[in-house]
Each structure stands twice: as C-alpha cells, then as structure tokens.
Design a protein around this motif. Structure first.
Motif, PDB file in Angstrom:
ATOM      1  N   PRO A   1       0.794  -1.237   0.000  1.00 14.82           N
ATOM      2  CA  PRO A   1       0.000   0.000   0.000  1.00 14.82           C
ATOM      3  C   PRO A   1       0.823   1.282   0.000  1.00 14.82           C
ATOM      4  O   PRO A   1       0.287   2.375   0.184  1.00 14.82           O
ATOM      5  CB  PRO A   1      -0.791  -0.121   1.310  1.00 14.82           C
ATOM      6  CG  PRO A   1       0.140  -0.852   2.225  1.00 14.82           C
ATOM      7  CD  PRO A   1       0.896  -1.830   1.360  1.00 14.82           C
ATOM      8  N   SER A   2       2.154   1.181  -0.182  1.00 15.69           N
ATOM      9  CA  SER A   2       2.990   2.381  -0.119  1.00 15.69           C
ATOM     10  C   SER A   2       2.794   3.300  -1.309  1.00 15.69           C
ATOM     11  O   SER A   2       3.074   4.504  -1.229  1.00 15.69           O
ATOM     12  CB  SER A   2       4.465   1.980  -0.027  1.00 15.69           C
ATOM     13  OG  SER A   2       4.887   1.325  -1.223  1.00 15.69           O
ATOM     14  N   LEU A   3       2.349   2.739  -2.450  1.00 18.14           N
ATOM     15  CA  LEU A   3       2.238   3.455  -3.724  1.00 18.14           C
ATOM     16  C   LEU A   3       3.595   3.976  -4.214  1.00 18.14           C
ATOM     17  O   LEU A   3       3.665   4.939  -4.972  1.00 18.14           O
ATOM     18  CB  LEU A   3       1.220   4.605  -3.651  1.00 18.14           C
ATOM     19  CG  LEU A   3      -0.253   4.205  -3.636  1.00 18.14           C
ATOM     20  CD1 LEU A   3      -1.140   5.431  -3.795  1.00 18.14           C
ATOM     21  CD2 LEU A   3      -0.579   3.178  -4.719  1.00 18.14           C
ATOM     22  N   ASP A   4       4.671   3.339  -3.752  1.00 21.76           N
ATOM     23  CA  ASP A   4       5.983   3.628  -4.326  1.00 21.76           C
ATOM     24  C   ASP A   4       6.026   3.108  -5.758  1.00 21.76           C
ATOM     25  O   ASP A   4       5.416   2.079  -6.075  1.00 21.76           O
ATOM     26  CB  ASP A   4       7.090   2.949  -3.515  1.00 21.76           C
ATOM     27  CG  ASP A   4       7.250   3.541  -2.123  1.00 21.76           C
ATOM     28  OD1 ASP A   4       6.907   4.724  -1.943  1.00 21.76           O
ATOM     29  OD2 ASP A   4       7.714   2.817  -1.224  1.00 21.76           O
ATOM     30  N   VAL A   5       6.739   3.812  -6.627  1.00 23.50           N
ATOM     31  CA  VAL A   5       6.922   3.374  -8.014  1.00 23.50           C
ATOM     32  C   VAL A   5       8.417   3.286  -8.272  1.00 23.50           C
ATOM     33  O   VAL A   5       9.123   4.292  -8.202  1.00 23.50           O
ATOM     34  CB  VAL A   5       6.257   4.333  -9.015  1.00 23.50           C
ATOM     35  CG1 VAL A   5       6.347   3.759 -10.434  1.00 23.50           C
ATOM     36  CG2 VAL A   5       4.812   4.604  -8.639  1.00 23.50           C
ATOM     37  N   THR A   6       8.910   2.090  -8.546  1.00 22.82           N
ATOM     38  CA  THR A   6      10.334   1.866  -8.739  1.00 22.82           C
ATOM     39  C   THR A   6      10.563   1.068 -10.010  1.00 22.82           C
ATOM     40  O   THR A   6       9.696   0.304 -10.445  1.00 22.82           O
ATOM     41  CB  THR A   6      10.937   1.105  -7.553  1.00 22.82           C
ATOM     42  OG1 THR A   6      10.239  -0.139  -7.388  1.00 22.82           O
ATOM     43  CG2 THR A   6      10.815   1.914  -6.265  1.00 22.82           C
ATOM     44  N   PRO A   7      11.747   1.193 -10.637  1.00 24.75           N
ATOM     45  CA  PRO A   7      12.050   0.371 -11.806  1.00 24.75           C
ATOM     46  C   PRO A   7      12.332  -1.062 -11.387  1.00 24.75           C
ATOM     47  O   PRO A   7      12.895  -1.306 -10.315  1.00 24.75           O
ATOM     48  CB  PRO A   7      13.295   1.046 -12.393  1.00 24.75           C
ATOM     49  CG  PRO A   7      13.942   1.722 -11.228  1.00 24.75           C
ATOM     50  CD  PRO A   7      12.825   2.141 -10.310  1.00 24.75           C
ATOM     51  N   ALA A   8      11.933  -2.002 -12.206  1.00 25.28           N
ATOM     52  CA  ALA A   8      12.178  -3.412 -11.924  1.00 25.28           C
ATOM     53  C   ALA A   8      12.524  -4.131 -13.219  1.00 25.28           C
ATOM     54  O   ALA A   8      11.894  -3.895 -14.254  1.00 25.28           O
ATOM     55  CB  ALA A   8      10.952  -4.054 -11.272  1.00 25.28           C
ATOM     56  N   ARG A   9      13.529  -5.009 -13.149  1.00 25.22           N
ATOM     57  CA  ARG A   9      13.924  -5.801 -14.324  1.00 25.22           C
ATOM     58  C   ARG A   9      13.142  -7.104 -14.326  1.00 25.22           C
ATOM     59  O   ARG A   9      13.062  -7.798 -13.314  1.00 25.22           O
ATOM     60  CB  ARG A   9      15.427  -6.078 -14.304  1.00 25.22           C
ATOM     61  CG  ARG A   9      16.292  -4.839 -14.423  1.00 25.22           C
ATOM     62  CD  ARG A   9      17.773  -5.207 -14.542  1.00 25.22           C
ATOM     63  NE  ARG A   9      18.195  -6.080 -13.448  1.00 25.22           N
ATOM     64  CZ  ARG A   9      18.772  -7.271 -13.625  1.00 25.22           C
ATOM     65  NH1 ARG A   9      18.979  -7.753 -14.856  1.00 25.22           N
ATOM     66  NH2 ARG A   9      19.144  -8.005 -12.579  1.00 25.22           N
ATOM     67  N   GLN A  10      12.571  -7.425 -15.468  1.00 27.75           N
ATOM     68  CA  GLN A  10      11.769  -8.638 -15.584  1.00 27.75           C
ATOM     69  C   GLN A  10      12.117  -9.377 -16.876  1.00 27.75           C
ATOM     70  O   GLN A  10      12.584  -8.763 -17.847  1.00 27.75           O
ATOM     71  CB  GLN A  10      10.268  -8.300 -15.578  1.00 27.75           C
ATOM     72  CG  GLN A  10       9.793  -7.661 -14.285  1.00 27.75           C
ATOM     73  CD  GLN A  10       8.311  -7.343 -14.300  1.00 27.75           C
ATOM     74  OE1 GLN A  10       7.653  -7.415 -15.337  1.00 27.75           O
ATOM     75  NE2 GLN A  10       7.773  -6.974 -13.141  1.00 27.75           N
ATOM     76  N   GLY A  11      11.875 -10.671 -16.854  1.00 30.66           N
ATOM     77  CA  GLY A  11      12.088 -11.482 -18.049  1.00 30.66           C
ATOM     78  C   GLY A  11      10.832 -12.253 -18.412  1.00 30.66           C
ATOM     79  O   GLY A  11      10.091 -12.714 -17.531  1.00 30.66           O
ATOM     80  N   TYR A  12      10.584 -12.373 -19.698  1.00 27.95           N
ATOM     81  CA  TYR A  12       9.461 -13.167 -20.204  1.00 27.95           C
ATOM     82  C   TYR A  12       9.994 -14.147 -21.243  1.00 27.95           C
ATOM     83  O   TYR A  12      10.794 -13.771 -22.117  1.00 27.95           O
ATOM     84  CB  TYR A  12       8.391 -12.273 -20.836  1.00 27.95           C
ATOM     85  CG  TYR A  12       7.482 -11.611 -19.827  1.00 27.95           C
ATOM     86  CD1 TYR A  12       6.251 -12.177 -19.497  1.00 27.95           C
ATOM     87  CD2 TYR A  12       7.852 -10.434 -19.203  1.00 27.95           C
ATOM     88  CE1 TYR A  12       5.417 -11.579 -18.558  1.00 27.95           C
ATOM     89  CE2 TYR A  12       7.034  -9.821 -18.259  1.00 27.95           C
ATOM     90  CZ  TYR A  12       5.811 -10.403 -17.945  1.00 27.95           C
ATOM     91  OH  TYR A  12       4.989  -9.822 -17.014  1.00 27.95           O
ATOM     92  N   ALA A  13       9.544 -15.378 -21.144  1.00 23.28           N
ATOM     93  CA  ALA A  13       9.898 -16.406 -22.132  1.00 23.28           C
ATOM     94  C   ALA A  13       8.621 -17.114 -22.551  1.00 23.28           C
ATOM     95  O   ALA A  13       7.851 -17.564 -21.699  1.00 23.28           O
ATOM     96  CB  ALA A  13      10.885 -17.402 -21.540  1.00 23.28           C
ATOM     97  N   ARG A  14       8.399 -17.211 -23.852  1.00 23.54           N
ATOM     98  CA  ARG A  14       7.215 -17.920 -24.338  1.00 23.54           C
ATOM     99  C   ARG A  14       7.588 -19.392 -24.513  1.00 23.54           C
ATOM    100  O   ARG A  14       8.336 -19.744 -25.433  1.00 23.54           O
ATOM    101  CB  ARG A  14       6.721 -17.328 -25.646  1.00 23.54           C
ATOM    102  CG  ARG A  14       5.358 -17.895 -26.073  1.00 23.54           C
ATOM    103  CD  ARG A  14       4.775 -17.130 -27.243  1.00 23.54           C
ATOM    104  NE  ARG A  14       3.415 -17.597 -27.550  1.00 23.54           N
ATOM    105  CZ  ARG A  14       2.646 -17.061 -28.493  1.00 23.54           C
ATOM    106  NH1 ARG A  14       3.107 -16.045 -29.228  1.00 23.54           N
ATOM    107  NH2 ARG A  14       1.441 -17.536 -28.697  1.00 23.54           N
ATOM    108  N   VAL A  15       7.065 -20.230 -23.626  1.00 25.86           N
ATOM    109  CA  VAL A  15       7.464 -21.634 -23.608  1.00 25.86           C
ATOM    110  C   VAL A  15       6.418 -22.552 -24.235  1.00 25.86           C
ATOM    111  O   VAL A  15       6.629 -23.769 -24.301  1.00 25.86           O
ATOM    112  CB  VAL A  15       7.772 -22.094 -22.157  1.00 25.86           C
ATOM    113  CG1 VAL A  15       8.944 -21.303 -21.601  1.00 25.86           C
ATOM    114  CG2 VAL A  15       6.539 -21.940 -21.261  1.00 25.86           C
ATOM    115  N   GLY A  16       5.311 -21.977 -24.659  1.00 25.67           N
ATOM    116  CA  GLY A  16       4.264 -22.755 -25.309  1.00 25.67           C
ATOM    117  C   GLY A  16       3.317 -21.805 -26.023  1.00 25.67           C
ATOM    118  O   GLY A  16       3.452 -20.578 -25.938  1.00 25.67           O
ATOM    119  N   PRO A  17       2.332 -22.350 -26.744  1.00 28.51           N
ATOM    120  CA  PRO A  17       1.404 -21.478 -27.467  1.00 28.51           C
ATOM    121  C   PRO A  17       0.703 -20.476 -26.561  1.00 28.51           C
ATOM    122  O   PRO A  17       0.458 -19.338 -26.980  1.00 28.51           O
ATOM    123  CB  PRO A  17       0.410 -22.469 -28.088  1.00 28.51           C
ATOM    124  CG  PRO A  17       1.158 -23.756 -28.157  1.00 28.51           C
ATOM    125  CD  PRO A  17       2.057 -23.781 -26.959  1.00 28.51           C
TER     126      PRO A  17
END
Length: 373
Positions: A140-156
């Motif tokens: 509930p802090s409503l802080d906005v920070t950058p975050a590194r994320q990864g996505y991999a499509r492993v199926g349809p």
C-alpha cells in the motif's frame, strides 16, 4: 466477449489462491484506438481492507501511455497518476521521474492483469525470450520503482515470468489477450465473460474528470488546487434594505478536461438540508457550476459561473492578491468582486460584492465554508 463494431470488451475475475485473501475484477477493452485495462482489487492487507481502483490506457501496440490508481486503506484515500510517452519517459502526478527512464510497461504489484501488457506488446514467438524494465507500483505504499523482468514464451499460451532482481519466477497460462488463466498457484481465474456497456453517465464522467492538474499549468495549479474536494457551510445573502437570508450550502471542486481546468458544483440549500426547517423561507436557491482556466499569456485565472436557477452568467478574472484570491468582473453593467479570504487547511470565507454608483463596495453574499472531503 462483447463486440460493438470493432470494439471488444470482456471481464475477468481472479481469486488470490496463494493466501485466499484477495479478489480482482478486471475489464479489458480493445479497439482501433488501443487497449484499456481497468478494474478493482479487494484484498486484506495487514488486517485491514485494501481497495484499489485502477485504469491503464495503452496505444494499439500495447504500449502503456497512462495509468490512474486510487487506493483506499486504513481510512485514507490516495491517488497516483503515471504518464508515459511510449519511449521510456515517465511522469508521476505531472512530474518527471528520472529513475523510471527506459521502463516500457507498468506492473501493478497486486494485479495479475498487468502481465498482459508486456505479453501483448512483445508478441514473442514460441521459444523466444525478452528482458524488460517496468514501472513497478507497490501497495500500500504506492511507491513506483524500476524493476527488471524477463518473459519467455514456452508454449502457445504459456509464459515463464521472472523477476530478475529477486529471482522469483512463475509460469503463466494465458488467454488470447494475454490475461492469466493460472498464475502458478498465486492467482486463479474464476470467471470470464462479456462486459456490459459502460453507463453513458459513467463514460461522461470519465471523459470530464481528471485525477489531477495538467503539467501545462505549472505552479499556477496551486492557486485554486487546494479547493479540490468537498465543502459545506453557511450562506448569507444581503439585500439592499439590510436584510439577511441564510441557509446551508455545499460546494464540490475537481480537476477536469485533462487537468487543464478546475470545475465546481455549488448547491444552496445543501441536498441534506432540503425540506428541513434549516432552510429559511425566501432563502436564495442556487445550483450552478464554475469553470476556472488559466491564461498563461496574461498570467491570470479566468472564471465562468453559470447558474441555471438564477439565470446568471458571470465572467471574472484575477488571482492571488496577498493572502486573498480576488476575482473581478461585471454583472448588469456594475463592477463585481468575489474573493477568498481567511484561507485555512479546512476553511475559507467567500465574499461577493457589487460596486454602487458612488464607487462603494456593497456586500451581497458571504459564504463561510468548512471542508468535508
């Protein structure tokens, strides 16, 4: 899914199966102008009910352009607005946030729905991967920070999501819009179906009302911005014979037109006092609205007051004069002056005066208001 021409709208409900402490209902809308996600999240947070209402507007390529969040928790209501130029530059509540430079999407920490944003934008081929930076909103802090994320499509219809900063990863089974069906034992879809059309009144309000002032106003927004919210108080109307008519009134203010203007609704007698003995016989009745806009070239505020009940249309302009806000104009060929004075965090006095033929200012109305919202 409900289809209206080229518009597709649908609704989804998830349950937070991780701890059985939350639900989300989301609405997705797709048309030629872009994609919209909106919804409400209800969770138990630190033993208290937490409600989050949000909307995310994307362009046709699923690039996040505008985010609005309203959070209610422990008796407090907070608002957050994010704007994105589509190329990595972000504004929070109208101010640039350098820390978010290069972020491509928004991730609402409580919501499974925003996983659909990078999935829709990236359009990964099966077997492909991508690393992104997102603007991560924490509750509930409503802080906005950058975050590194990864996505991999492993199926349809299956993706592996990973938080590259924490090492957390999860499998997502998604539908054609990229919305999760199963989020690795954290969220699970309960239902989905066509969305009913938004009521015309709600669509009008959404088109008119803005969460905050536009950056175009700069520091000038503070001149009247403190009025946003609700007020009630005593309204006195003075006649030429020295008589005073008194009643209770209410006054509501909010930013409109993408924050370029401030509009109010003024009601006398107040709705809760109508039909009661508090309303004196003959008391003036008002139900009108004012729109305030800032003339950047002249450095003054311009005000238009419209009163259907009294037939008045007044145009005034002005701004801050010392500790007061003073607005001047004409009514029936006579100079008029309206001013805010005795301004405090939860009160103000609003005085209306008219200049007589001798050049003397005569008090016509006095409103002593106190904040209620």
């Amino acid at each position: 899914m409900a289809t209206q021409g080229t518009t597709v709208t649908r609704e989804v409900i998830w349950r937070r199966v991780m701890d059985e402490l939350g639900f989300e209902q989301a609405r997705v809308k797709r048309d030629q102008e872009g994609v919209g996600l909106s919804g409400v999240i209800l969770v138990a947070e630190q033993g208290a009910p937490l409600r989050v209402d949000y909307s995310v507007v994307c362009d046709p390529a699923w690039r996040t352009r505008r985010v609005a969040v309203t959070q209610s928790w422990r008796g407090a209501r907070q608002h957050l607005t994010l704007e994105h130029d589509g190329a990595g530059r972000w504004l929070r509540d109208g101010r640039a946030v350098e820390a978010l430079e290069g972020c491509t999407d928004v991730d609402l920490g409580l919501s499974p729905s925003t996983n659909a944003l990078p999935i829709g934008r990236l359009q990964l081929a099966e077997g492909a991967t991508a690393e992104i930076r997102v603007a991560w909103v924490r509750f509930p802090s409503l802080d906005v920070t950058p975050a590194r994320q990864g996505y991999a499509r492993v199926g349809p219809a299956r993706y592996r999501y990973e938080s590259l900063d924490s090492g957390f990863n999860a499998m997502l089974d998604v539908d054609a819009d990229g919305l999760p069906i199963e989020y690795a034992g954290i969220w699970r879809r309960l239902a989905e179906g066509p969305a009913a059309p938004e009521p015309t009144s709600e669509r009008f309000v959404n088109a008119l009302v803005s969460p905050g002032p536009s950056t175009e106003l700069g520091d000038a927004a503070a001149t009247f911005g403190w009025l946003v919210g609700g007020w009630e108080g005593t309204i006195q109307d003075h006649d030429l014979e020295g008589g005073v008519r008194q009643s209770e009134g209410e006054w509501w203010f909010h930013w409109v037109l993408e924050g370029r203007a401030l509009q109010d609704v003024f009601i006398v007698p107040s709705r809760r006092s109508r039909g009661s003995t508090q309303v004196e016989p003959g008391a003036n009745r008002r139900y009108g609205t004012t729109v305030r806009t800032f003339d950047r070239a002249g450095g003054t505020w311009r005000i238009l007051w419209v009163s259907p009940t009294g037939g008045a249309i007044n145009r005034l302009d002005g701004g801050r004069e010392g500790d007061a806000l003073v607005l001047r104009g004409e009514h029936r060929s006579r100079p008029i002056r309206w001013s805010f004075s005795d301004i405090g965090t939860d009160r103000f006095t609003w005085r209306g005066e008219e200049q007589d033929s001798a050049g003397q200012w005569k008090l016509q109305s006095r409103f002593d208001m106190r904040r209620i919202a």
